[in-house]
Write a protein that holds these residues in place. Sequence first.
Motif, mmCIF file in Angstrom:
data_model
loop_
_atom_site.group_PDB
_atom_site.id
_atom_site.type_symbol
_atom_site.label_atom_id
_atom_site.label_comp_id
_atom_site.label_asym_id
_atom_site.label_seq_id
_atom_site.Cartn_x
_atom_site.Cartn_y
_atom_site.Cartn_z
ATOM 1 N N GLY A 204 0.797 -1.225 0.000
ATOM 2 C CA GLY A 204 0.000 0.000 0.000
ATOM 3 C C GLY A 204 0.821 1.262 0.000
ATOM 4 O O GLY A 204 0.389 2.299 0.509
ATOM 5 N N LEU A 205 2.016 1.195 -0.576
ATOM 6 C CA LEU A 205 2.926 2.347 -0.542
ATOM 7 C C LEU A 205 2.326 3.592 -1.185
ATOM 8 O O LEU A 205 2.570 4.711 -0.735
ATOM 9 N N ALA A 206 1.538 3.417 -2.232
ATOM 10 C CA ALA A 206 0.944 4.566 -2.914
ATOM 11 C C ALA A 206 -0.058 5.285 -2.022
ATOM 12 O O ALA A 206 -0.287 6.488 -2.184
ATOM 13 N N LYS A 207 -0.636 4.555 -1.070
ATOM 14 C CA LYS A 207 -1.652 5.150 -0.192
ATOM 15 C C LYS A 207 -1.018 5.825 1.015
ATOM 16 O O LYS A 207 -1.295 6.989 1.299
ATOM 17 N N HIS A 208 -0.161 5.097 1.752
ATOM 18 C CA HIS A 208 0.377 5.659 3.000
ATOM 19 C C HIS A 208 1.779 6.247 2.850
ATOM 20 O O HIS A 208 2.299 6.854 3.786
ATOM 21 N N LYS A 209 2.375 6.072 1.666
ATOM 22 C CA LYS A 209 3.688 6.666 1.340
ATOM 23 C C LYS A 209 4.815 6.170 2.257
ATOM 24 O O LYS A 209 5.853 6.813 2.385
ATOM 25 N N GLY A 210 4.596 5.021 2.909
ATOM 26 C CA GLY A 210 5.646 4.451 3.749
ATOM 27 C C GLY A 210 5.518 4.762 5.220
ATOM 28 O O GLY A 210 6.323 4.275 6.032
ATOM 29 N N TYR A 211 4.543 5.560 5.602
ATOM 30 C CA TYR A 211 4.368 5.910 7.017
ATOM 31 C C TYR A 211 3.807 4.708 7.794
ATOM 32 O O TYR A 211 3.197 3.813 7.212
ATOM 33 N N PRO A 212 4.014 4.675 9.109
ATOM 34 C CA PRO A 212 3.630 3.495 9.912
ATOM 35 C C PRO A 212 2.143 3.442 10.232
ATOM 36 O O PRO A 212 1.729 3.483 11.389
ATOM 37 N N THR A 213 1.307 3.327 9.219
ATOM 38 C CA THR A 213 -0.129 3.177 9.434
ATOM 39 C C THR A 213 -0.425 1.732 9.838
ATOM 40 O O THR A 213 0.414 0.834 9.685
ATOM 41 N N LYS A 214 -1.623 1.516 10.337
ATOM 42 C CA LYS A 214 -2.027 0.167 10.717
ATOM 43 C C LYS A 214 -1.969 -0.770 9.517
ATOM 44 O O LYS A 214 -1.493 -1.911 9.617
ATOM 45 N N MET A 215 -2.439 -0.280 8.380
ATOM 46 C CA MET A 215 -2.410 -1.074 7.148
ATOM 47 C C MET A 215 -0.985 -1.468 6.768
ATOM 48 O O MET A 215 -0.725 -2.616 6.398
ATOM 49 N N HIS A 216 -0.067 -0.513 6.891
ATOM 50 C CA HIS A 216 1.319 -0.779 6.518
ATOM 51 C C HIS A 216 1.949 -1.800 7.458
ATOM 52 O O HIS A 216 2.613 -2.750 7.012
ATOM 53 N N LEU A 217 1.744 -1.638 8.750
ATOM 54 C CA LEU A 217 2.319 -2.567 9.727
ATOM 55 C C LEU A 217 1.771 -3.978 9.529
ATOM 56 O O LEU A 217 2.510 -4.961 9.633
ATOM 57 N N GLN A 218 0.483 -4.086 9.219
ATOM 58 C CA GLN A 218 -0.114 -5.406 8.973
ATOM 59 C C GLN A 218 0.476 -6.047 7.725
ATOM 60 O O GLN A 218 0.735 -7.260 7.700
ATOM 61 N N SER A 219 0.717 -5.252 6.691
ATOM 62 C CA SER A 219 1.277 -5.804 5.455
ATOM 63 C C SER A 219 2.722 -6.255 5.657
ATOM 64 O O SER A 219 3.147 -7.253 5.059
ATOM 65 N N ILE A 220 3.447 -5.555 6.494
ATOM 66 C CA ILE A 220 4.828 -5.980 6.790
ATOM 67 C C ILE A 220 4.814 -7.311 7.524
ATOM 68 O O ILE A 220 5.618 -8.213 7.225
ATOM 69 N N ARG A 221 3.901 -7.459 8.484
ATOM 70 C CA ARG A 221 3.806 -8.728 9.216
ATOM 71 C C ARG A 221 3.384 -9.867 8.286
ATOM 72 O O ARG A 221 3.816 -11.012 8.452
ATOM 73 N N ARG A 222 2.553 -9.543 7.307
ATOM 74 C CA ARG A 222 2.050 -10.582 6.401
ATOM 75 C C ARG A 222 3.080 -10.967 5.336
ATOM 76 O O ARG A 222 3.274 -12.144 5.039
ATOM 77 N N LEU A 223 3.769 -9.973 4.770
ATOM 78 C CA LEU A 223 4.670 -10.200 3.644
ATOM 79 C C LEU A 223 6.149 -10.207 4.030
ATOM 80 O O LEU A 223 6.976 -10.703 3.273
ATOM 81 N N GLY A 224 6.439 -9.638 5.202
ATOM 82 C CA GLY A 224 7.837 -9.431 5.553
ATOM 83 C C GLY A 224 8.327 -8.139 4.918
ATOM 84 O O GLY A 224 7.707 -7.622 3.985
ATOM 85 N N PRO A 225 9.425 -7.582 5.388
ATOM 86 C CA PRO A 225 9.929 -6.323 4.833
ATOM 87 C C PRO A 225 10.492 -6.497 3.427
ATOM 88 O O PRO A 225 11.032 -7.553 3.088
ATOM 89 N N SER A 226 10.338 -5.451 2.613
ATOM 90 C CA SER A 226 10.899 -5.460 1.260
ATOM 91 C C SER A 226 12.296 -4.849 1.286
ATOM 92 O O SER A 226 12.801 -4.441 2.334
ATOM 93 N N LYS A 227 12.905 -4.744 0.124
ATOM 94 C CA LYS A 227 14.244 -4.169 0.026
ATOM 95 C C LYS A 227 14.273 -2.678 0.344
ATOM 96 O O LYS A 227 15.344 -2.128 0.618
ATOM 97 N N ILE A 228 13.112 -2.019 0.272
ATOM 98 C CA ILE A 228 13.108 -0.582 0.555
ATOM 99 C C ILE A 228 12.579 -0.263 1.950
ATOM 100 O O ILE A 228 12.324 0.896 2.271
#
Length: 204
Positions: free
Chosen positions: A158-182
């Motif tokens: 969801g980078l286009a939506k939250h621009k990388g900020y620590p939103t709930k959606m972003h934190l959940q996606s990191i837990r689900r997918l693991g961190p990316s190279k960026i």
Amino acid sequence: MSTSQTLQPGIIAGTDEAGSGCLAGPVVAAAVILPNPCMLIGLTDSKKLSALKRSNLAEAIKEHSVAWSLGLSWPSEIDRINILQASLKSMVRALMGLKITPEHVLVDGKFTVPMHISQKAIVRGDMLEPCISAASILAKTFRDGLMKSLEKKYPGYGLAKHKGYPTKMHLQSIRRLGPSKIHRRSFKGVLPITRERPLWLINT
């Protein structure tokens, strides 16, 4: 009276960064030298502007400024030297990229940049100094566009939506997918918390 009005005559550049509090993507800095007098209306902290207003002002800044430049620090560097040093380094890169060397620099925040140049750090400078406001707008506009592009390369976060900020959606996606190279692996919330086993549990 603004700081720029109290400085000795000379070319003044403002610099600011965007994205220091994000979990993913680079920190982006901009440096801007505005004409004197500056006729641009609406310059302020970029976060207080709508995306459309920011975009329109960014184009006006590029068209009417004396000089402008961008500087970036990517997650690998951020993780190596910490976000404060990376933010300052990105500002140095932006200032070094200006086609005209300023005689004075106004820096948003509490810290000056590691350069041998007349400079002053101004807390909330993006609200007080037009040249810093302009830098804030250019930095955020560029970074938001970059994060939208990175969404295509790193889908699912969801980078286009939250621009990388620590939103709930972003934190959940990191837990689900693991961190990316960026993703910034030194930031809380990017890597899972690991605890060493107590010594008394280790077999001898």
